[in-house]
Design a protein around this motif. Sequence first.
Motif, mmCIF file in Angstrom:
data_model
loop_
_atom_site.group_PDB
_atom_site.id
_atom_site.type_symbol
_atom_site.label_atom_id
_atom_site.label_comp_id
_atom_site.label_asym_id
_atom_site.label_seq_id
_atom_site.Cartn_x
_atom_site.Cartn_y
_atom_site.Cartn_z
ATOM 1 N N ASP A 103 3.223 0.147 -10.479
ATOM 2 C CA ASP A 103 2.765 0.232 -9.252
ATOM 3 C C ASP A 103 2.213 2.125 -8.993
ATOM 4 O O ASP A 103 1.428 2.097 -8.333
ATOM 5 C CB ASP A 103 3.488 -0.081 -8.406
ATOM 6 N N GLU A 104 3.357 2.696 -9.104
ATOM 7 C CA GLU A 104 3.146 4.025 -8.899
ATOM 8 C C GLU A 104 1.203 4.606 -9.183
ATOM 9 O O GLU A 104 0.975 5.433 -8.823
ATOM 10 C CB GLU A 104 3.247 4.690 -10.147
ATOM 11 N N VAL A 105 0.948 4.080 -10.312
ATOM 12 C CA VAL A 105 -0.864 3.554 -11.418
ATOM 13 C C VAL A 105 -1.175 3.702 -10.023
ATOM 14 O O VAL A 105 -2.198 4.924 -9.443
ATOM 15 C CB VAL A 105 -1.025 3.286 -11.664
ATOM 16 N N LEU A 106 -1.238 3.173 -8.495
ATOM 17 C CA LEU A 106 -2.313 3.250 -7.945
ATOM 18 C C LEU A 106 -2.421 4.233 -6.458
ATOM 19 O O LEU A 106 -3.214 4.408 -6.014
ATOM 20 C CB LEU A 106 -1.811 1.663 -6.822
ATOM 21 N N ALA A 107 -0.782 5.194 -6.813
ATOM 22 C CA ALA A 107 -0.992 6.127 -6.010
ATOM 23 C C ALA A 107 -1.332 7.603 -6.824
ATOM 24 O O ALA A 107 -1.556 8.731 -6.249
ATOM 25 C CB ALA A 107 -0.154 6.745 -5.849
ATOM 26 N N GLU A 108 -2.316 7.023 -8.125
ATOM 27 C CA GLU A 108 -2.670 8.655 -9.031
ATOM 28 C C GLU A 108 -3.981 8.864 -8.596
ATOM 29 O O GLU A 108 -3.816 9.804 -9.192
ATOM 30 C CB GLU A 108 -2.379 8.275 -10.467
ATOM 31 N N GLY A 109 -4.533 8.191 -7.677
ATOM 32 C CA GLY A 109 -5.838 9.374 -7.591
ATOM 33 C C GLY A 109 -6.762 8.820 -8.242
ATOM 34 O O GLY A 109 -7.672 9.520 -7.406
ATOM 35 N N TRP A 110 -6.555 8.228 -9.780
ATOM 36 C CA TRP A 110 -8.268 8.621 -10.054
ATOM 37 C C TRP A 110 -8.726 6.597 -10.094
ATOM 38 O O TRP A 110 -10.410 6.351 -10.297
ATOM 39 C CB TRP A 110 -7.734 8.300 -11.325
ATOM 40 N N LEU A 111 -8.270 5.416 -8.673
ATOM 41 C CA LEU A 111 -8.858 4.744 -9.168
ATOM 42 C C LEU A 111 -10.085 4.374 -7.684
ATOM 43 O O LEU A 111 -9.614 5.253 -6.834
ATOM 44 C CB LEU A 111 -8.064 2.908 -8.970
ATOM 45 N N SER A 112 -10.428 4.015 -7.710
ATOM 46 C CA SER A 112 -11.807 3.561 -5.953
ATOM 47 C C SER A 112 -11.512 2.890 -5.420
ATOM 48 O O SER A 112 -9.847 1.929 -5.901
ATOM 49 C CB SER A 112 -13.337 3.019 -6.995
ATOM 50 N N PRO A 113 -11.534 2.438 -3.938
ATOM 51 C CA PRO A 113 -10.833 1.293 -3.658
ATOM 52 C C PRO A 113 -11.251 0.442 -4.104
ATOM 53 O O PRO A 113 -10.461 -0.756 -4.381
ATOM 54 C CB PRO A 113 -11.529 1.564 -1.894
ATOM 55 N N ALA A 114 -12.689 -0.434 -4.592
ATOM 56 C CA ALA A 114 -12.894 -1.115 -5.024
ATOM 57 C C ALA A 114 -11.616 -1.927 -6.674
ATOM 58 O O ALA A 114 -11.393 -2.541 -6.675
ATOM 59 C CB ALA A 114 -14.550 -1.283 -5.590
ATOM 60 N N GLU A 115 -11.467 -0.894 -7.622
ATOM 61 C CA GLU A 115 -10.928 -1.340 -8.492
ATOM 62 C C GLU A 115 -9.326 -0.948 -8.605
ATOM 63 O O GLU A 115 -8.801 -1.901 -8.277
ATOM 64 C CB GLU A 115 -10.982 -0.038 -8.954
ATOM 65 N N THR A 116 -8.598 -0.747 -7.075
ATOM 66 C CA THR A 116 -7.737 -0.659 -6.713
ATOM 67 C C THR A 116 -7.282 -2.525 -5.446
ATOM 68 O O THR A 116 -6.378 -2.910 -6.487
ATOM 69 C CB THR A 116 -7.159 0.305 -5.290
#
Length: 241
Positions: A135-148
């Motif tokens: 789940d930490e991947v979601l906070a890494e900052g490289w995903l767009s809102p739509a990708e998240t």
Amino acid sequence: MSVAVAGHRAPPIVPRSARLREAAVSTVRLDADDTAVARARLLLSPAELAYADRAAPVVARQRILTRAGLRRLAGDVLGLLPEAVPLREGADGRPELDVPGADVSCTRSAGVGLVAVSTGQRLGIDAEPVLDWRDEVLAEGWLSPAETRALVALPPAARGLAAARCWTRKESLLKGLGTGLTDTLADLDVGVGRFDTLVAGWRIRALLAPPGHVASIATLPDSIPAPLAAAERSTRGHAHS
């Protein structure tokens, strides 16, 4: 590229398939033995060897094998010996072919190497291992809102593959652009689904990858004028003689 010989200029190098619209892609074995590494070293330029040898031994071997693989594939496309391929480093650090209308890209990750050559289009490739989801991947900052949102909507067991696919799409596109990783990865929306995608004119597709990995290729069609076929060169040459 042309070469002056005895007062005359040789015709430019033209790929065997001057109308190649799809990239030629090859896998490079990075676990090759010492004999294979020694043979690969013979294909590289002094600058390539110096760059490789500055790294730790394991990384140096991978750099040598990847660059030799790129030279071999480019040689097949251009009809040249691998050591004669006019490969150079561009201003942005990405490899380039000193051949009108041709482009190259390569990637190394977790023991996997891929190389690609094309004409008439800019390209970039990337490969990554598929890791267990965190789940930490979601906070890494490289995903767009739509990708998240798309990742969160997937079953947890499917998220690792989707995240790896998304990352390779972004990196292949950035390699094609020649920008490298940037601080604005989250602004680059490439999606996490299984199907091809278009981003600002770039077509991003999945590549076959070794087990446990995912790979992507980004191409910008007609971004580099394709060289003339041999027959057309000959006809035009007579017309202006």
